[in-house]
Design a protein around this motif. Structure first.
Motif, short mmCIF file in Angstrom:
data_model
loop_
_atom_site.label_atom_id
_atom_site.label_comp_id
_atom_site.label_asym_id
_atom_site.label_seq_id
_atom_site.Cartn_x
_atom_site.Cartn_y
_atom_site.Cartn_z
N GLY A 16 0.85 -1.30 -0.08
CA GLY A 16 0.02 -0.02 0.14
C GLY A 16 0.83 1.19 -0.10
O GLY A 16 0.46 2.18 0.60
N ARG A 17 1.71 1.41 -0.73
CA ARG A 17 2.80 2.39 -0.71
C ARG A 17 3.49 2.65 -2.17
O ARG A 17 3.59 1.70 -2.97
N PRO A 18 3.63 3.88 -2.44
CA PRO A 18 4.30 4.12 -3.84
C PRO A 18 5.77 3.55 -3.73
O PRO A 18 6.81 3.17 -2.96
N VAL A 19 6.15 2.77 -4.89
CA VAL A 19 7.30 2.12 -5.24
C VAL A 19 8.22 2.58 -6.21
O VAL A 19 7.64 3.07 -7.32
N GLY A 20 9.58 2.70 -6.03
CA GLY A 20 10.49 3.07 -7.38
C GLY A 20 11.47 2.01 -7.42
O GLY A 20 11.73 1.06 -6.51
N VAL A 21 12.50 2.37 -8.26
CA VAL A 21 13.48 1.48 -8.97
C VAL A 21 14.58 2.37 -8.87
O VAL A 21 14.70 3.53 -9.60
N ASN A 22 15.79 1.79 -8.56
CA ASN A 22 17.30 2.45 -8.82
C ASN A 22 17.50 2.14 -10.44
O ASN A 22 17.47 0.84 -10.55
N LEU A 23 17.87 3.10 -11.29
CA LEU A 23 18.49 2.86 -12.49
C LEU A 23 19.84 3.45 -12.75
O LEU A 23 19.79 4.85 -12.27
N GLU A 24 20.92 2.91 -12.94
CA GLU A 24 22.27 3.66 -12.81
C GLU A 24 22.89 4.24 -14.13
O GLU A 24 22.99 3.42 -15.27
#
Length: 298
Positions: free
Chosen positions: A92-100
């Protein structure tokens, strides 16, 4: 108008646009916690994801690290054709991702680490991040990967053209490159090219980076309409709760909007005590209880 994040429930996040989320964070006045999780390790709690653990102890935003967007395996998550959608439903939370944004011409300060194409920033990975349903991306570098501010600037520009969610940009440590971690000219360029949130090191995490310099950077970031995020990304996320508390308070005094806590604990997530410590330090027990106890059905 949107609700401030520390008053939100899962249903509120589901309805937010990226700019709604940005405004919700801003309205929370420095009381937002982001937990970075490694997805490729056996989770700290074994049969649940690190993201579930972090959310349960006070994390408002979840940032996935070491995820290959072309093969998005998250240890501890049930099998799914849409793993990010499932994870977002579960926490139930916003989710992000690392891109390098790896720079092949970088002036390296240590032996380099090669990473998969699915972890690097490119037009293809940004498109894939959209398809997976990420709410935000973080353009930064893990240790020894050779990420430079120059390449982060180029990646921000590409992301603005390609990715639909919020864009975080900046460095929390050297990433194996001989250059200043915080560069005010680079911050200007990040924002001018479309970054919504600027990542800077936490007080006490990078040698020689003072609180006065953090305050100067945060003032510049805010004057240009972006948000500031401090990052504990130097394994100090596993330090004593007292250390975490001191760092959190100094970051809040400097004016940051989001406080990041890294992933160097056992299983690829900060110790749960320290996630809760940072939450209590910057917003107290009442708001911490609200965020950890609210049902995803609300």
């Amino acid at each position: 108008m949107v609700k401030r994040l520390l008053n939100c429930f899962a249903s509120d996040f589901e309805k937010m646009t990226p700019q709604d989320l940005k405004q919700s964070i801003l309205a929370s006045e420095g009381r937002t916690v982001l937990s970075e999780n490694i997805v490729a390790f056996e989770p700290a709690a074994r049969d649940i994801t690190n993201s579930e653990l972090a959310r349960s102890f006070g994390a408002d935003l979840i940032l996935l690290n070491v995820l290959d967007v072309f093969d998005p395996v998250i240890k501890g998550l049930p099998e799914s054709n849409n793993p990010i959608k499932l994870l977002k439903k579960m926490i139930g939370r916003p989710v992000g991702v690392n891109l390098e944004p790896v720079d092949p011409t970088a002036n390296r300060s240590e032996e380099g680490l090669e990473i998969a194409n699915g972890r690097q920033s490119s037009r293809e990975t940004l498109i894939r991040a959209n398809e997976l349903g990420f709410d935000f991306i973080c353009l930064t570098g893990n240790p020894a990967t050779g990420v430079t501010n120059k390449e982060i600037i180029a990646a921000v520009k590409l992301a603005k053209e390609t990715f639909n969610g919020l864009i975080i940009a900046g460095k929390m440590h050297g990433s194996g490159v001989s250059e200043p971690v915080v560069n005010l000219d680079a911050i200007d360029a990040f924002i001018e090219n479309g970054a919504d949130i600027i990542l800077v090191p936490s007080v006490g995490s990078v040698p020689g980076f003072t609180q006065d310099e953090l305050i100067q950077a945060v003032k510049k970031i805010k004057s240009k309409g972006a948000l500031a995020m401090s990052a504990i990304g130097t394994s100090q996320e596993t330090s004593s709760p007292a250390t975490i508390r001191d760092m959190a308070l100094m970051n809040k005094i400097a004016g940051v909007d989001i406080q990041h806590i890294g992933d160097s604990g056992y299983g690829g997530v900060a110790p749960y005590e320290n996630i809760m410590e940072i939450s209590k330090a910057i917003r107290g027990v009442r708001h911490t209880i609200h965020m950890i106890a609210g049902s995803n059905e609300r």
